[in-house]
Design a protein around this motif. Structure first.
Motif, PDB file in Angstrom:
ATOM      1  N   TYR A   1       0.844  -1.183   0.000  1.00  0.00           N
ATOM      2  CA  TYR A   1       0.000   0.000   0.000  1.00  0.00           C
ATOM      3  C   TYR A   1       0.887   1.244   0.000  1.00  0.00           C
ATOM      4  N   MET A   2       0.337   2.331  -0.510  1.00  0.00           N
ATOM      5  CA  MET A   2       1.051   3.599  -0.467  1.00  0.00           C
ATOM      6  C   MET A   2       0.522   4.423   0.694  1.00  0.00           C
ATOM      7  N   ILE A   3       1.425   4.953   1.493  1.00  0.00           N
ATOM      8  CA  ILE A   3       1.074   5.821   2.611  1.00  0.00           C
ATOM      9  C   ILE A   3       1.573   7.225   2.302  1.00  0.00           C
ATOM     10  N   TYR A   4       0.726   8.224   2.490  1.00  0.00           N
ATOM     11  CA  TYR A   4       1.127   9.605   2.288  1.00  0.00           C
ATOM     12  C   TYR A   4       1.056  10.348   3.615  1.00  0.00           C
ATOM     13  N   THR A   5       2.080  11.123   3.912  1.00  0.00           N
ATOM     14  CA  THR A   5       2.128  11.874   5.162  1.00  0.00           C
ATOM     15  C   THR A   5       2.300  13.359   4.875  1.00  0.00           C
ATOM     16  N   GLY A   6       1.561  14.172   5.609  1.00  0.00           N
ATOM     17  CA  GLY A   6       1.677  15.616   5.471  1.00  0.00           C
ATOM     18  C   GLY A   6       2.598  16.178   6.541  1.00  0.00           C
ATOM     19  N   THR A   7       3.116  17.362   6.303  1.00  0.00           N
ATOM     20  CA  THR A   7       4.049  17.998   7.239  1.00  0.00           C
ATOM     21  C   THR A   7       3.782  19.494   7.310  1.00  0.00           C
ATOM     22  N   TYR A   8       4.401  20.122   8.304  1.00  0.00           N
ATOM     23  CA  TYR A   8       4.544  21.574   8.284  1.00  0.00           C
ATOM     24  C   TYR A   8       5.867  21.856   7.581  1.00  0.00           C
ATOM     25  N   THR A   9       5.840  22.671   6.562  1.00  0.00           N
ATOM     26  CA  THR A   9       7.017  22.873   5.729  1.00  0.00           C
ATOM     27  C   THR A   9       7.913  23.976   6.291  1.00  0.00           C
ATOM     28  N   ARG A  10       8.891  23.551   7.048  1.00  0.00           N
ATOM     29  CA  ARG A  10       9.954  24.435   7.517  1.00  0.00           C
ATOM     30  C   ARG A  10      11.195  23.567   7.677  1.00  0.00           C
TER      31      ARG A  10
ATOM     32  N   ASP B   1      13.817  21.317   6.713  1.00  0.00           N
ATOM     33  CA  ASP B   1      14.055  20.493   5.531  1.00  0.00           C
ATOM     34  C   ASP B   1      12.775  19.932   4.914  1.00  0.00           C
ATOM     35  N   SER B   2      11.641  20.175   5.515  1.00  0.00           N
ATOM     36  CA  SER B   2      10.395  19.611   4.998  1.00  0.00           C
ATOM     37  C   SER B   2       9.900  20.421   3.811  1.00  0.00           C
ATOM     38  N   ARG B   3       9.427  19.702   2.760  1.00  0.00           N
ATOM     39  CA  ARG B   3       9.025  20.389   1.527  1.00  0.00           C
ATOM     40  C   ARG B   3       7.581  20.108   1.124  1.00  0.00           C
ATOM     41  N   GLY B   4       6.874  19.231   1.855  1.00  0.00           N
ATOM     42  CA  GLY B   4       5.488  18.986   1.474  1.00  0.00           C
ATOM     43  C   GLY B   4       4.971  17.626   1.899  1.00  0.00           C
ATOM     44  N   ILE B   5       4.450  16.858   0.931  1.00  0.00           N
ATOM     45  CA  ILE B   5       3.842  15.550   1.187  1.00  0.00           C
ATOM     46  C   ILE B   5       4.838  14.455   0.808  1.00  0.00           C
ATOM     47  N   TYR B   6       4.984  13.477   1.703  1.00  0.00           N
ATOM     48  CA  TYR B   6       5.950  12.396   1.485  1.00  0.00           C
ATOM     49  C   TYR B   6       5.237  11.059   1.341  1.00  0.00           C
ATOM     50  N   ALA B   7       5.853  10.165   0.583  1.00  0.00           N
ATOM     51  CA  ALA B   7       5.253   8.858   0.308  1.00  0.00           C
ATOM     52  C   ALA B   7       6.101   7.737   0.908  1.00  0.00           C
ATOM     53  N   HIS B   8       5.423   6.673   1.354  1.00  0.00           N
ATOM     54  CA  HIS B   8       6.058   5.461   1.854  1.00  0.00           C
ATOM     55  C   HIS B   8       5.279   4.262   1.336  1.00  0.00           C
ATOM     56  N   ARG B   9       5.948   3.160   1.152  1.00  0.00           N
ATOM     57  CA  ARG B   9       5.274   1.902   0.809  1.00  0.00           C
ATOM     58  C   ARG B   9       5.143   1.051   2.067  1.00  0.00           C
ATOM     59  N   PHE B  10       3.948   0.514   2.267  1.00  0.00           N
ATOM     60  CA  PHE B  10       3.661  -0.300   3.441  1.00  0.00           C
ATOM     61  C   PHE B  10       3.382  -1.735   3.021  1.00  0.00           C
TER      62      PHE B  10
ATOM     63  N   VAL C   1       9.640   6.378   0.105  1.00  0.00           N
ATOM     64  CA  VAL C   1       9.712   6.614  -1.334  1.00  0.00           C
ATOM     65  C   VAL C   1      10.312   7.986  -1.601  1.00  0.00           C
ATOM     66  N   GLY C   2       9.999   8.952  -0.744  1.00  0.00           N
ATOM     67  CA  GLY C   2      10.528  10.295  -0.893  1.00  0.00           C
ATOM     68  C   GLY C   2       9.435  11.324  -1.040  1.00  0.00           C
ATOM     69  N   LEU C   3       9.814  12.497  -1.511  1.00  0.00           N
ATOM     70  CA  LEU C   3       8.868  13.587  -1.682  1.00  0.00           C
ATOM     71  C   LEU C   3       7.885  13.253  -2.791  1.00  0.00           C
ATOM     72  N   ALA C   4       6.589  13.261  -2.459  1.00  0.00           N
ATOM     73  CA  ALA C   4       5.549  12.964  -3.446  1.00  0.00           C
ATOM     74  C   ALA C   4       5.078  14.223  -4.158  1.00  0.00           C
ATOM     75  N   ALA C   5       5.027  15.335  -3.434  1.00  0.00           N
ATOM     76  CA  ALA C   5       4.609  16.605  -4.027  1.00  0.00           C
ATOM     77  C   ALA C   5       5.009  17.741  -3.098  1.00  0.00           C
ATOM     78  N   GLU C   6       5.461  18.825  -3.686  1.00  0.00           N
ATOM     79  CA  GLU C   6       5.731  20.014  -2.892  1.00  0.00           C
ATOM     80  C   GLU C   6       4.424  20.730  -2.583  1.00  0.00           C
ATOM     81  N   ALA C   7       4.283  21.164  -1.346  1.00  0.00           N
ATOM     82  CA  ALA C   7       3.083  21.877  -0.913  1.00  0.00           C
ATOM     83  C   ALA C   7       3.428  22.655   0.342  1.00  0.00           C
ATOM     84  N   VAL C   8       2.701  23.726   0.598  1.00  0.00           N
ATOM     85  CA  VAL C   8       2.947  24.555   1.765  1.00  0.00           C
ATOM     86  C   VAL C   8       2.059  24.110   2.919  1.00  0.00           C
ATOM     87  N   HIS C   9       2.671  23.692   4.006  1.00  0.00           N
ATOM     88  CA  HIS C   9       1.972  23.271   5.225  1.00  0.00           C
ATOM     89  C   HIS C   9       0.788  22.339   4.944  1.00  0.00           C
ATOM     90  N   PRO C  10       0.997  21.188   4.276  1.00  0.00           N
ATOM     91  CA  PRO C  10      -0.096  20.228   4.068  1.00  0.00           C
ATOM     92  C   PRO C  10      -0.315  19.417   5.345  1.00  0.00           C
TER      93      PRO C  10
END
Length: 226
Positions: free
Chosen positions: A48-57, A59-68, A78-87
């Motif tokens: 399965y793919m897991i997506y995690t959101g962060t507050y971007t400050r 080294d954080s740049r947005g939404i990250y992906a992991h395989r479960f 997996v790494g950065l899935a998409a750049e976004a501001v405070h997702p």
């Protein structure tokens, strides 16, 4: 639609930082992970793919992906899935094709926060931005997708409001169809000087929207007329 009035905002980020020693805040990250995991689509080897959101400050740049891997319980970055501001919170569409993220800011279009829509590529884990629209209020912190896949609701913490947005067949978000501004205050003058809509959840049958408001110490109930 109720007009949105200005209100003093008690930010969520400073409050959460106090318990995180200045490092990445795990509360919204964990909430995003748990929200997206059940809606994942099994890929290669039953993963399965897991997506995690962060507050971007920092080294954080947005939404990250992991395989479960449910067989081993292992999680592979997996790494950065998409750049976004405070997702800070994510939700997955019932079709498993789209992902939605709040952008917890108060300066989009000069006064509001925003919501971003993405399409999901389960082969690579990448997210493609479809569009970004206003959330109708400041500091949106939580969102939910209706079980029909036709609507998305957002709670705006800073301005104490809740909005409802249509979801197009393409996965893109339409303009706000409903905006309700809460009014009042709670017992704690430091954190409850005004409304702070904190979470939005549809009832299992999809007929009712429940909004918890931290500033009012209340759960507001709205009947949804689709």
């Amino acid at each position: 639609m109720m007009n949105q009035a200005a209100t003093k905002s008690t930010g969520r980020r400073p409050f959460l930082r106090a318990g995180a020693s200045g490092k990445y805040i795990m509360a919204p990250i964990l909430a995003a992970l748990l929200a997206s995991l059940p809606a994942g689509t099994a890929g290669r080897n039953g993963e399965y793919m897991i997506y995690t959101g962060t507050y971007t400050r920092d080294d954080s740049r947005g939404i990250y992906a992991h395989r479960f891997n449910p067989s081993t319980g292992g999680i592979t970055p997996v790494g950065l899935a998409a750049e976004a501001v405070h997702p800070a919170f994510l939700a997955v569409h019932p079709s498993r094709q789209f992902l939605y993220a709040v952008n917890e800011v108060s300066n989009y279009e000069g006064q509001n926060g925003s919501v971003s829509a993405f399409s999901i590529d389960f082969k690579t884990g990448h997210l493609k931005l479809l569009n970004k629209v206003s959330s109708g209020g400041g500091d949106p912190c939580h969102l939910a997708v209706h079980k029909s896949g036709e609507w998305l609701t957002v709670s705006n913490y800073g301005s104490g409001s809740v909005s409802l947005l249509p979801i197009e067949e393409s996965g893109k978000l339409g303009r706000i169809s409903m905006l309700v501004r809460h009014r009042g205050w709670g017992a704690d003058p430091k954190r409850q000087e005004g409304p702070h809509a904190h979470s939005v959840n549809f009832s299992p049958d999809g007929r009712v929207l429940l909004v918890s408001d931290l500033g009012l110490d209340k759960v507001m109930v709205y009947r949804l007329d689709r």
